[in-house]
Design a protein around this motif. Structure first.
Motif, PDB file in Angstrom:
ATOM      1  N   UNK A   1       8.624  11.267  28.771  1.00  9.60           N
ATOM      2  CA  UNK A   1       7.945  12.345  29.487  1.00  9.60           C
ATOM      3  C   UNK A   1       8.894  13.503  29.755  1.00  9.60           C
ATOM      4  N   UNK A   2      10.159  13.171  30.077  1.00  9.40           N
ATOM      5  CA  UNK A   2      11.119  14.226  30.405  1.00  9.40           C
ATOM      6  C   UNK A   2      11.427  15.101  29.205  1.00  9.40           C
ATOM      7  N   UNK A   3      11.605  14.481  28.031  1.00 10.93           N
ATOM      8  CA  UNK A   3      11.883  15.294  26.838  1.00 10.93           C
ATOM      9  C   UNK A   3      10.674  16.141  26.475  1.00 10.93           C
ATOM     10  N   UNK A   4       9.489  15.560  26.610  1.00  2.00           N
ATOM     11  CA  UNK A   4       8.273  16.332  26.319  1.00  2.00           C
ATOM     12  C   UNK A   4       8.140  17.505  27.282  1.00  2.00           C
ATOM     13  N   UNK A   5       8.495  17.280  28.546  1.00  3.68           N
ATOM     14  CA  UNK A   5       8.408  18.354  29.544  1.00  3.68           C
ATOM     15  C   UNK A   5       9.363  19.491  29.212  1.00  3.68           C
ATOM     16  N   UNK A   6      10.555  19.149  28.737  1.00  7.46           N
ATOM     17  CA  UNK A   6      11.521  20.189  28.390  1.00  7.46           C
ATOM     18  C   UNK A   6      11.053  20.979  27.175  1.00  7.46           C
ATOM     19  N   UNK A   7      10.457  20.297  26.198  1.00 13.29           N
ATOM     20  CA  UNK A   7       9.938  21.012  25.026  1.00 13.29           C
ATOM     21  C   UNK A   7       8.814  21.954  25.437  1.00 13.29           C
ATOM     22  N   UNK A   8       7.949  21.463  26.316  1.00  9.35           N
ATOM     23  CA  UNK A   8       6.852  22.309  26.802  1.00  9.35           C
ATOM     24  C   UNK A   8       7.400  23.507  27.580  1.00  9.35           C
ATOM     25  N   UNK A   9       8.408  23.265  28.412  1.00 10.72           N
ATOM     26  CA  UNK A   9       9.011  24.340  29.196  1.00 10.72           C
ATOM     27  C   UNK A   9       9.565  25.442  28.302  1.00 10.72           C
ATOM     28  N   UNK A  10      10.304  25.047  27.264  1.00  6.99           N
ATOM     29  CA  UNK A  10      10.859  26.050  26.355  1.00  6.99           C
ATOM     30  C   UNK A  10       9.753  26.854  25.689  1.00  6.99           C
ATOM     31  N   UNK A  11       8.691  26.170  25.269  1.00  5.06           N
ATOM     32  CA  UNK A  11       7.576  26.860  24.619  1.00  5.06           C
ATOM     33  C   UNK A  11       6.923  27.865  25.562  1.00  5.06           C
ATOM     34  N   UNK A  12       6.704  27.480  26.816  1.00  7.10           N
ATOM     35  CA  UNK A  12       6.077  28.375  27.779  1.00  7.10           C
ATOM     36  C   UNK A  12       6.952  29.597  28.067  1.00  7.10           C
ATOM     37  N   UNK A  13       8.260  29.374  28.146  1.00 10.78           N
ATOM     38  CA  UNK A  13       9.174  30.497  28.389  1.00 10.78           C
ATOM     39  C   UNK A  13       9.115  31.487  27.240  1.00 10.78           C
ATOM     40  N   UNK A  14       9.137  30.976  26.024  1.00  5.29           N
ATOM     41  CA  UNK A  14       9.060  31.868  24.844  1.00  5.29           C
ATOM     42  C   UNK A  14       7.752  32.651  24.845  1.00  5.29           C
ATOM     43  N   UNK A  15       6.643  31.993  25.171  1.00  6.68           N
ATOM     44  CA  UNK A  15       5.353  32.680  25.188  1.00  6.68           C
ATOM     45  C   UNK A  15       5.296  33.744  26.285  1.00  6.68           C
ATOM     46  N   UNK A  16       5.864  33.421  27.457  1.00  2.00           N
ATOM     47  CA  UNK A  16       5.864  34.397  28.558  1.00  2.00           C
ATOM     48  C   UNK A  16       6.682  35.633  28.195  1.00  2.00           C
ATOM     49  N   UNK A  17       7.812  35.423  27.536  1.00  5.81           N
ATOM     50  CA  UNK A  17       8.645  36.554  27.130  1.00  5.81           C
ATOM     51  C   UNK A  17       7.964  37.385  26.053  1.00  5.81           C
ATOM     52  N   UNK A  18       7.248  36.722  25.157  1.00  4.90           N
ATOM     53  CA  UNK A  18       6.500  37.462  24.125  1.00  4.90           C
ATOM     54  C   UNK A  18       5.388  38.283  24.771  1.00  4.90           C
ATOM     55  N   UNK A  19       4.680  37.687  25.724  1.00  3.52           N
ATOM     56  CA  UNK A  19       3.551  38.364  26.361  1.00  3.52           C
ATOM     57  C   UNK A  19       4.011  39.574  27.168  1.00  3.52           C
ATOM     58  N   UNK A  20       5.224  39.513  27.717  1.00  7.00           N
ATOM     59  CA  UNK A  20       5.734  40.618  28.551  1.00  7.00           C
ATOM     60  C   UNK A  20       6.710  41.515  27.791  1.00  7.00           C
ATOM     61  N   UNK A  21       6.759  41.352  26.465  1.00  2.80           N
ATOM     62  CA  UNK A  21       7.672  42.156  25.637  1.00  2.80           C
ATOM     63  C   UNK A  21       9.126  42.046  26.106  1.00  2.80           C
TER      64      UNK A  21
END
Length: 333
Positions: free
Chosen positions: A287-307
């Motif tokens: 669960x912890x590794x999956x959570x970290x992968x999800x976290x990285x993905x969300x950060x990348x998407x947030x940065x893309x959405x906010x340029x």
């Protein structure tokens, strides 16, 4: 005969956190060498706290009320270090537009701490040897010496005997420096001290950062990971790791997921570096590794959405901007 000074709770000796036998031996040695005027050579790996020990030697000595002057011999260009240490007169060289008092004179009556002494250039080694032998120093361009009433404490992470054999360090200077020796243990050799230090550094981070740090303690899985890791950067690396974890953690206690990958890897729990495919998911149920992968993905998407606007991205992610900066660095985004 110089009497031994018994440290009080306000002495820097108390700040040398650790209950291991290695630290107990170090404290005992400090109490023995501090009252004397003789030169002290501190040996230890990078990050073991050599300057802190040097300050403790000074504070426990009769020179405590006088200056403690520290200089990293490897941080000053070779062409400037002689002037920095010994001073110069106006006109001694092209850029000498005014007289300068060197660090040796600035430490008069007190202690001069020479960190990374093994990197001191050969010409400066000769002049330092004269200070240690005769107690005098001469500024560049001067015709007369001045008294150098200073105690020298030197430190190095190098094997000075090997430097002597290679012709890079003077043997007679080594003999003058190696009068009283303090050997600092690496953190991996301080059994039980990692937990004490981790909590000490967490408390320090809370004091410095205030409301930005919510964690008050560490979870058992985090402590187990910290105790397992070898700490090649020693106490300095642990301090930096705890500050990072304190900023990233938004719970009441730091868990293993808030620690760097290199620390978790020591227990075979390093997060995967990329998203697993469907076949890998059947193998990896962490669960912890999956959570970290999800976290990285969300950060990348947030940065893309906010340029790339980190302030707005942190708002979307509902974390502090400081936490976001640490995570960006961690994931190499």
């Amino acid at each position: 005969m110089v009497g031994r000074r018994v440290p009080s709770p306000s002495d820097p000796l108390v700040t040398l956190v650790g209950a291991s036998p290695a630290m107990a031996a170090l404290r005992a040695s400090l109490c023995k060498v501090a009252p004397h005027r003789a030169t002290v050579l501190i040996l230890g790996e990078s990050g073991t706290g050599k300057e802190m020990v040097a300050r403790a030697v000074h504070a426990l000595s009769p020179r405590a009320a006088a200056p403690f002057v520290a200089v990293n011999c490897g941080a000053i260009p070779a062409g400037l270090i002689e002037s920095e240490l010994f001073g110069h007169l106006r006109g001694a060289f092209t850029d000498a537009v005014r007289d300068r008092v060197g660090l040796v004179e600035q430490a008069a009556g007190g202690t001069l701490f020479l960190d990374e002494i093994g990197e001191l250039p050969a010409p400066s080694q000769v002049k330092l040897l004269r200070v240690l032998q005769d107690g005098h120093v001469r500024r560049l361009g001067a015709d007369a010496d001045v008294v150098a009433d200073v105690r020298v404490v030197a430190a190095t992470s190098r094997a000075l005997e090997a430097e002597v054999a290679a012709g890079r360090f003077r043997e007679d200077l080594l003999f003058r420096l190696d009068v009283l020796t303090l050997r600092l243990p690496p953190l991996r050799g301080r059994v039980g001290d990692v937990t004490l230090l981790a909590r000490h550094f967490l408390a320090g981070a809370r004091a410095r950062l205030g409301a930005a740090v919510s964690a008050r303690d560490l979870e058992p899985d985090a402590l187990a990971a910290l105790e397992t890791y070898a700490w090649p950067g020693n106490v300095r690396e642990l301090e930096n790791t705890m500050e990072r974890a304190a900023v990233l953690c938004e719970a009441d206690a730091i868990d293993a997921a808030s620690l760097p990958e290199r620390v978790l890897a020591a227990r075979g729990r390093a997060p995967a570096s990329s998203l697993a495919d469907a076949g890998d998911e059947a193998e990896d149920l962490s669960i912890k590794r999956a959570a970290r992968r999800t976290e990285e993905t969300l950060i990348r998407r947030a940065l893309e959405r906010t340029d790339g606007n980190r302030t707005r991205a942190a708002e979307l992610l509902e974390i502090s901007q400081r936490a976001l900066l640490y995570k960006i660095k961690e994931y190499g985004i």
